[in-house]
Scaffold this active site. Structure first.
Site, PDB file in Angstrom:
ATOM      1  N   ASN A  46       0.831  -1.221   0.000  1.00 48.34           N
ATOM      2  CA  ASN A  46       0.000   0.000   0.000  1.00 48.34           C
ATOM      3  C   ASN A  46       0.855   1.257   0.000  1.00 48.34           C
ATOM      4  O   ASN A  46       0.383   2.345   0.313  1.00 48.34           O
ATOM      5  CB  ASN A  46      -0.911   0.026   1.225  1.00 48.34           C
ATOM      6  CG  ASN A  46      -1.830  -1.171   1.267  1.00 48.34           C
ATOM      7  OD1 ASN A  46      -2.282  -1.639   0.234  1.00 48.34           O
ATOM      8  ND2 ASN A  46      -2.096  -1.677   2.464  1.00 48.34           N
ATOM      9  N   HIS A 134     -14.897  -1.793   4.436  1.00 47.91           N
ATOM     10  CA  HIS A 134     -13.778  -2.461   5.107  1.00 47.91           C
ATOM     11  C   HIS A 134     -14.195  -3.070   6.451  1.00 47.91           C
ATOM     12  O   HIS A 134     -15.087  -2.555   7.134  1.00 47.91           O
ATOM     13  CB  HIS A 134     -12.688  -1.405   5.346  1.00 47.91           C
ATOM     14  CG  HIS A 134     -11.383  -1.945   5.820  1.00 47.91           C
ATOM     15  ND1 HIS A 134     -11.011  -1.931   7.142  1.00 47.91           N
ATOM     16  CD2 HIS A 134     -10.348  -2.506   5.146  1.00 47.91           C
ATOM     17  CE1 HIS A 134      -9.792  -2.441   7.266  1.00 47.91           C
ATOM     18  NE2 HIS A 134      -9.367  -2.800   6.059  1.00 47.91           N
ATOM     19  N   GLU A 178     -16.614   3.866   1.804  1.00 44.05           N
ATOM     20  CA  GLU A 178     -15.220   4.178   1.478  1.00 44.05           C
ATOM     21  C   GLU A 178     -15.256   5.068   0.243  1.00 44.05           C
ATOM     22  O   GLU A 178     -16.268   5.105  -0.466  1.00 44.05           O
ATOM     23  CB  GLU A 178     -14.461   2.882   1.155  1.00 44.05           C
ATOM     24  CG  GLU A 178     -13.991   2.152   2.391  1.00 44.05           C
ATOM     25  CD  GLU A 178     -13.478   0.744   2.098  1.00 44.05           C
ATOM     26  OE1 GLU A 178     -14.042  -0.189   2.680  1.00 44.05           O
ATOM     27  OE2 GLU A 178     -12.552   0.577   1.288  1.00 44.05           O
ATOM     28  N   SER A 182     -11.425  -1.107  -1.172  1.00 39.90           N
ATOM     29  CA  SER A 182     -10.218  -1.924  -1.000  1.00 39.90           C
ATOM     30  C   SER A 182     -10.062  -3.063  -1.995  1.00 39.90           C
ATOM     31  O   SER A 182      -8.951  -3.388  -2.387  1.00 39.90           O
ATOM     32  CB  SER A 182     -10.214  -2.607   0.364  1.00 39.90           C
ATOM     33  OG  SER A 182     -10.580  -1.756   1.377  1.00 39.90           O
ATOM     34  N   ASP A 208     -14.468   6.942   4.437  1.00 40.19           N
ATOM     35  CA  ASP A 208     -13.133   6.425   4.751  1.00 40.19           C
ATOM     36  C   ASP A 208     -12.274   6.526   3.482  1.00 40.19           C
ATOM     37  O   ASP A 208     -12.542   5.853   2.489  1.00 40.19           O
ATOM     38  CB  ASP A 208     -13.265   4.974   5.219  1.00 40.19           C
ATOM     39  CG  ASP A 208     -11.923   4.329   5.569  1.00 40.19           C
ATOM     40  OD1 ASP A 208     -10.863   4.855   5.171  1.00 40.19           O
ATOM     41  OD2 ASP A 208     -11.934   3.272   6.226  1.00 40.19           O
ATOM     42  N   HIS A 211      -7.598   4.478   1.051  1.00 36.54           N
ATOM     43  CA  HIS A 211      -6.865   4.190  -0.191  1.00 36.54           C
ATOM     44  C   HIS A 211      -6.715   5.404  -1.098  1.00 36.54           C
ATOM     45  O   HIS A 211      -6.036   5.344  -2.117  1.00 36.54           O
ATOM     46  CB  HIS A 211      -7.561   3.067  -0.969  1.00 36.54           C
ATOM     47  CG  HIS A 211      -7.581   1.782  -0.217  1.00 36.54           C
ATOM     48  ND1 HIS A 211      -6.454   1.021  -0.042  1.00 36.54           N
ATOM     49  CD2 HIS A 211      -8.570   1.164   0.454  1.00 36.54           C
ATOM     50  CE1 HIS A 211      -6.761  -0.039   0.684  1.00 36.54           C
ATOM     51  NE2 HIS A 211      -8.036   0.026   1.012  1.00 36.54           N
ATOM     52  N   LYS A 242      -0.762   3.984   4.526  1.00 36.71           N
ATOM     53  CA  LYS A 242      -0.720   3.549   3.129  1.00 36.71           C
ATOM     54  C   LYS A 242       0.128   4.551   2.341  1.00 36.71           C
ATOM     55  O   LYS A 242       1.335   4.553   2.487  1.00 36.71           O
ATOM     56  CB  LYS A 242      -2.141   3.346   2.629  1.00 36.71           C
ATOM     57  CG  LYS A 242      -2.750   2.133   3.384  1.00 36.71           C
ATOM     58  CD  LYS A 242      -4.148   1.776   2.999  1.00 36.71           C
ATOM     59  CE  LYS A 242      -4.512   0.441   3.645  1.00 36.71           C
ATOM     60  NZ  LYS A 242      -5.729   0.506   4.463  1.00 36.71           N
TER      61      LYS A 242
HETATM   62  C1  PLP Z   1      -6.236  -0.147   5.724  1.00 35.14           C
HETATM   63  C2  PLP Z   1      -7.629   0.301   5.987  1.00 35.14           C
HETATM   64  C3  PLP Z   1      -8.052   0.642   7.268  1.00 35.14           C
HETATM   65  C4  PLP Z   1      -7.211   0.367   8.476  1.00 35.14           C
HETATM   66  O1  PLP Z   1      -6.239   1.310   8.645  1.00 35.14           O
HETATM   67  P1  PLP Z   1      -4.955   0.931   9.537  1.00 35.14           P
HETATM   68  O2  PLP Z   1      -4.317   2.220   9.802  1.00 35.14           O
HETATM   69  O3  PLP Z   1      -4.151   0.000   8.707  1.00 35.14           O
HETATM   70  O4  PLP Z   1      -5.493   0.272  10.771  1.00 35.14           O
HETATM   71  C5  PLP Z   1      -9.294   1.208   7.421  1.00 35.14           C
HETATM   72  N1  PLP Z   1     -10.117   1.388   6.378  1.00 35.14           N
HETATM   73  C6  PLP Z   1      -9.762   1.026   5.143  1.00 35.14           C
HETATM   74  C7  PLP Z   1     -10.708   1.250   4.019  1.00 35.14           C
HETATM   75  C8  PLP Z   1      -8.513   0.460   4.905  1.00 35.14           C
HETATM   76  O5  PLP Z   1      -8.174   0.078   3.681  1.00 35.14           O
END
Ligand code: PLP
Length: 384
Positions: A46, A134, A178, A182, A208, A211, A242
């Site tokens: 990532n 997620h 999101e 993902s 969220d 990504h 990421k």
């Molecule tokens: C990776 C991810 C998370 C978690 O984040 P971390 O900092 O790795 O705990 C949360 N939401 C999504 C959509 C993700 O891809």
């Protein structure tokens, strides 16, 4: 049967179904990984802008460090003595960049999503969440007392119907999505969600950008920046682990929400704050993020190239981003295919149930700006 014997049998079953997971023994060398002395280009990271594999950046950061300011532990939660000055500098920088009243940071995205949702909802709340969100968001919903309904992935007609049917029955409705998803690498239509939200006074929007942060928008602030709707999102969450090559997560929000979370959110209150050195590194990168437009363009160009090739070869490709699935079907065929790519020097991993629905096992190419167009061309050659 003993508990241990029961666990052993469950593991055996997972193995028989080709769904047993194990931790790979990896050695990292910049953009590459070594497994059993096999050297492969990492296509499963990532590190979307290639910052984590950039030694020059680390060298520059190291030059700012002294034994006095290299603080590897916070030794407390932020509400006690863990609130080092780096935290407010980071949160002010975030609020400035996003143009929001406030920002708050967390130890990781998992904490953010499992912590925020349960406290901003109550028994008179309805959460309407995209089917493909997620796991951390799903767990946040499970921890809340709100009623929750999952709408079909990106089906905003269904979402609107659900809002119409329910907005008078609940005090509050929270839409959860999101921005870039993902597993399919496709996107939410934030403009439509904002329009929906504005139609009903009781609807709030939670997005969220894990990504998309770093990758999208002129200054890398995510899809909300790209679509010009940062101010319309009540809970705009992203992560530093990421594209930003660090760890931790943030919410940019109103001052009231920030203060509310500080007072209520358990994964914020009951955990040791991230080390100040980590916050300094995040801040070091965040200040440079707006200027990395060339990296974002590079990533976008190689992603277009791979998606086009997949479509030409007859694969259905839902992706519109740098996360590009090659949907193979069964777990066993996906594992076999991953092995073909790995033998040719590309570290691609199979994604299987329960991460994705049964029958949609896939290879997941997770591209980074450190990958060359010529390497994408070699990859395309291998795809049948
Ligand atoms: C990776 C991810 C998370 C978690 O984040 P971390 O900092 O790795 O705990 C949360 N939401 C999504 C959509 C993700 O891809």
């Amino acid at each position: 049967m003993s508990a241990i014997e029961q666990m052993r049998q469950e593991l055996t079953l997972l193995q028989q179904q080709n769904n047993l997971r194990s931790l790979p023994a990896l050695v990292h060398e910049g953009r590459e990984v070594l497994i059993d002395h096999r050297r492969m280009l990492n296509l499963s990271s990532n590190d979307y802008l290639g910052l984590a594999s950039n030694e020059e950046l680390r060298r520059e950061f190291l030059q700012t460090l002294t034994p006095e300011n290299f603080l590897p532990a916070s030794s407390s939660s932020r509400l006690l003595t863990g609130n080092f000055t780096a935290y407010s500098r980071l949160e002010n920088e975030l609020a400035d960049l996003f143009g929001t009243e406030a920002a708050l940071t967390f130890n990781c995205g998992y904490h953010a999503n499992t912590g925020i949702l349960p406290v901003v909802s109550n028994a008179q709340t309805l959460i309407l969440a995209d089917k493909l969100i997620h796991a951390s968001l799903i767990d946040g919903i499970k921890l809340s007392v709100a009623k929750a309904i999952r709408y079909r992935h990106n089906d905003y007609a269904q979402l609107e119907r659900l809002i119409q049917e329910n907005h008078e029955k609940y005090e509050r409705i929270i839409i959860v999505t999101e921005s870039i998803f993902s597993m399919d690498g496709d996107e939410a239509d934030l403009a439509t969600l904002v329009r929906l939200k504005r139609t009903y006074a009781s609807v709030l929007l939670y997005v969220d950008e894990a990504h998309a942060f770093g990758v999208r928008g002129l200054r890398g602030l995510g899809c909300a920046e790209e679509q010009g709707c940062i101010a319309d999102i009540d809970f705009l969450v992203g992560t530093f682990g990421k594209a930003l090559a660090s760890s931790g997560a943030y919410i940019v929000c109103s001052q009231v929400i920030r203060e509310y979370l500080i007072n209520k959110m358990r994964p914020f209150i009951f955990t040791t704050a991230l080390p100040p050195i980590n916050i300094e590194w995040t801040l070091f990168l965040l200040k440079r993020l707006p200027a990395w437009g060339t990296l974002r363009q590079q990533l976008s160009q190689i992603s277009d190239r791979l998606r086009e090739a997949l479509k030409q070869k007859g694969y259905a490709c839902p992706s519109t981003s740098h996360i590009i699935p090659l949907i193979a079907g069964t777990s066993s065929s996906t594992i076999a295919l991953a092995d073909v790519f790995q033998r040719k020097g590309f570290y691609v991993l199979p994604v299987r149930p329960p991460t994705v629905p049964e029958g949609t096992s896939r290879l997941r190419f997770s591209l980074t700006a450190a990958i060359e167009a010529s390497e994408i061309d070699q990859l395309i050659e291998i795809i049948a």
